[in-house]
Design an enzyme around this catalytic site. Sequence first.
Site, PDB file in Angstrom:
ATOM      1  CB  THR A 293      -1.024   0.045   1.170  1.00  0.00           C
ATOM      2  OG1 THR A 293      -1.446   1.405   1.325  1.00  0.00           O
ATOM      3  CG2 THR A 293      -0.477  -0.456   2.483  1.00  0.00           C
ATOM      4  CG  ASP A 295      -2.797   5.272  -0.048  1.00  0.00           C
ATOM      5  OD1 ASP A 295      -2.115   5.828  -0.922  1.00  0.00           O
ATOM      6  OD2 ASP A 295      -3.997   4.986  -0.180  1.00  0.00           O
ATOM      7  CG  MET A 338      -1.758   8.130  -5.225  1.00  0.00           C
ATOM      8  SD  MET A 338      -0.368   7.128  -5.659  1.00  0.00           S
ATOM      9  CE  MET A 338       0.950   8.224  -5.329  1.00  0.00           C
ATOM     10  N   GLY A 339      -3.800   8.726  -1.540  1.00  0.00           N
ATOM     11  CA  GLY A 339      -4.253   8.567  -0.159  1.00  0.00           C
ATOM     12  C   GLY A 339      -5.763   8.486  -0.162  1.00  0.00           C
ATOM     13  CG  MET A 447       3.583  11.473 -13.963  1.00  0.00           C
ATOM     14  SD  MET A 447       3.996  13.167 -14.276  1.00  0.00           S
ATOM     15  CE  MET A 447       5.717  13.005 -14.682  1.00  0.00           C
TER      16      MET A 447
HETATM   17  O1  LIG Z   1      -6.637   4.037 -11.522  1.00  0.00           O
HETATM   18  P1  LIG Z   1      -6.387   2.757 -10.806  1.00  0.00           P
HETATM   19  O2  LIG Z   1      -5.302   1.952 -11.391  1.00  0.00           O
HETATM   20  O3  LIG Z   1      -7.619   1.942 -10.590  1.00  0.00           O
HETATM   21  O4  LIG Z   1      -5.865   3.115  -9.353  1.00  0.00           O
HETATM   22  C1  LIG Z   1      -6.345   4.182  -8.622  1.00  0.00           C
HETATM   23  C2  LIG Z   1      -6.130   3.972  -7.146  1.00  0.00           C
HETATM   24  O5  LIG Z   1      -5.001   3.186  -6.868  1.00  0.00           O
HETATM   25  C3  LIG Z   1      -4.199   3.790  -5.880  1.00  0.00           C
HETATM   26  O6  LIG Z   1      -3.095   4.353  -6.509  1.00  0.00           O
HETATM   27  C4  LIG Z   1      -3.759   2.765  -4.859  1.00  0.00           C
HETATM   28  O7  LIG Z   1      -3.060   1.734  -5.487  1.00  0.00           O
HETATM   29  C5  LIG Z   1      -5.047   4.841  -5.280  1.00  0.00           C
HETATM   30  O8  LIG Z   1      -4.301   5.876  -4.762  1.00  0.00           O
HETATM   31  C6  LIG Z   1      -5.950   5.242  -6.429  1.00  0.00           C
HETATM   32  O9  LIG Z   1      -7.170   5.720  -5.999  1.00  0.00           O
END
Ligand SMILES: O=P(O)(O)OC[C@H]1O[C@](O)(CO)[C@@H](O)[C@@H]1O
Length: 474
Positions: A293, A295, A338-339, A447
């Site tokens: 994770t 996060d 992210m988070g 990125m």
């Molecule tokens: O666009 P994807 O690949 O579904 O991932 C988005 C999600 O994945 C994460 O990066 C976590 O892996 C989150 O921060 C984000 O909401």
Amino acid sequence: MSHVVTLPGLTVTTSSSSSSSSYPHIHSLTTTRLCSKVRVSAQFKSHDSTPIDFCDPDWKHKFKQDFQERFSLPHVTDIFHDTPPMPSTFCLQHRTPMVRDFAGSNPSKEWRGYINDNDRVLLKTIYYSSSTSAGAECIDPGCSWVEQWVHRAGPREKIYFKPEEVKAAIVTCGGLCPGLNDVIRQLVITLEAYGVKKIVGIPFGYRGFSDKEFSEVPLSRNVVQNIHLSGGSLLGVSRGGPAVNEIVDSLEERGINMLFVLGGNGTHAGANAIHDECRRRRYMVSVIGVPKTIDNDILLLDKTFGFDTAVEEAQRAINSAYIEAHSAYHGIGIVKLMGRSSGFIAMHASLASGQIDICLIPEVPFKLHGQNGVLSHMKHLIETKGSAVICVAEGAGQGLLQKTHATDASGNAVLGDIGGYIQQETRKYFKEIGIHADIKYIDPTYMIRACRANASDGILCAVLGQNAGIVASQ
Ligand SMILES: O=P(O)(O)OC[C@H]1O[C@](O)(CO)[C@@H](O)[C@@H]1O
Ligand SMILES: Nc1ncnc2c1ncn2[C@@H]1O[C@H](COP(=O)(O)OP(=O)(O)OP(=O)(O)O)[C@@H](O)[C@H]1O
Ligand SMILES: [Mg+2]
């Protein structure tokens, strides 16, 4: 919701990843007059979710017992009682010779590289003498000292899987995270060190188990030697996919008896279900989870892999936002990081950069409009400093956005774009009050996520990959 996170060397039942270590869910608990009314956080509730009765003079002992049960490691002999142990093929064969070996001593007798099964790691190291002490995490109102131990990871003297009979599979699921390749690499190297010859990668997450167009990727030290030099996952990732039954059918068809899953809460819910189904079928498989994770939102873990890289990489976006904001007349920079349910990346990146004026995280509700709203503080910053830089975690302020009820292929809620919303509202606000504002919005999510792990994460991944490889056989 509760799920099981299987770490290399220990199994942890945590509350859902939405409760970060600093902000666990709070549950109320009524006790008798003597013990007074107290509130206790979820992480301190007992295994079966019954609150702790602090009036019971034996509560501490019971708490420790319960904690130990939660952290007990499932073992092949729990089901296959007669599985014979054998001497480990790992360290003695493949370790680097030490100087004293050359002095003629017997290396196998001298070497102290094995972990004793009873070795433990103490989880909390701070003794808070009172619940009012800054940052105190107390179990009871008196803030008693209660030891919390978990198993120590590392190679044991005995193993239960013959390396020549092992077919190991590695699968990476969910979203990308810096360090996935580092974990895969170290896992393969460790399995080979045990003497495992059949190691395969399952392409594109759990989907690789069912989708006929994907075939297994043979893995060896040669194949993985340099994969840590790039980000992403050599094996690919995916969301959604086959039902657990289908995955276990596929494991049986392929003769896989060690499965390494690298992923987040969803992946581990899957791993747990796979483990249960294998147990039900009495199919002897070691299922090992390496928690991923970016996060950093797992209770009890100091740091998860990829987090350090994400914080470091986020600095670039923050610095760009800062430069843009400071180079413009009344410049406002907004960076979304992210988070989903926790603000660790946003907080750490903001603190490290020293360039952020406002940091918004999911754990702390805020309002945009009104007297004490974020927008009026932006106005204050523009009037006093001439610019403002805002960092917002993706899960912050979701209550301010219109709910879409959209979900991704795995059933996760698709979050609204809080960064874009703040940008729009900021633009409207400054127009309304007649103050010029030059607003720039940066969303570096992909990125950052696609980056190669930095040195510190590289080491963490190597440790995790090695321990995952080690724990599988014993
Ligand atoms: O666009 P994807 O690949 O579904 O991932 C988005 C999600 O994945 C994460 O990066 C976590 O892996 C989150 O921060 C984000 O909401
Ligand atoms: N409760 C569950 N039982 C079985 N499988 C699940 C469960 N939840 C999710 N999965 C499967 O696990 C995989 C990964 O789940 P998900 O997309 O939620 O990512 P994740 O592991 O939580 O990682 P991320 O942190 O990137 O969100 C998917 O293939 C999904 O189908
Ligand atoms: Mg998830």
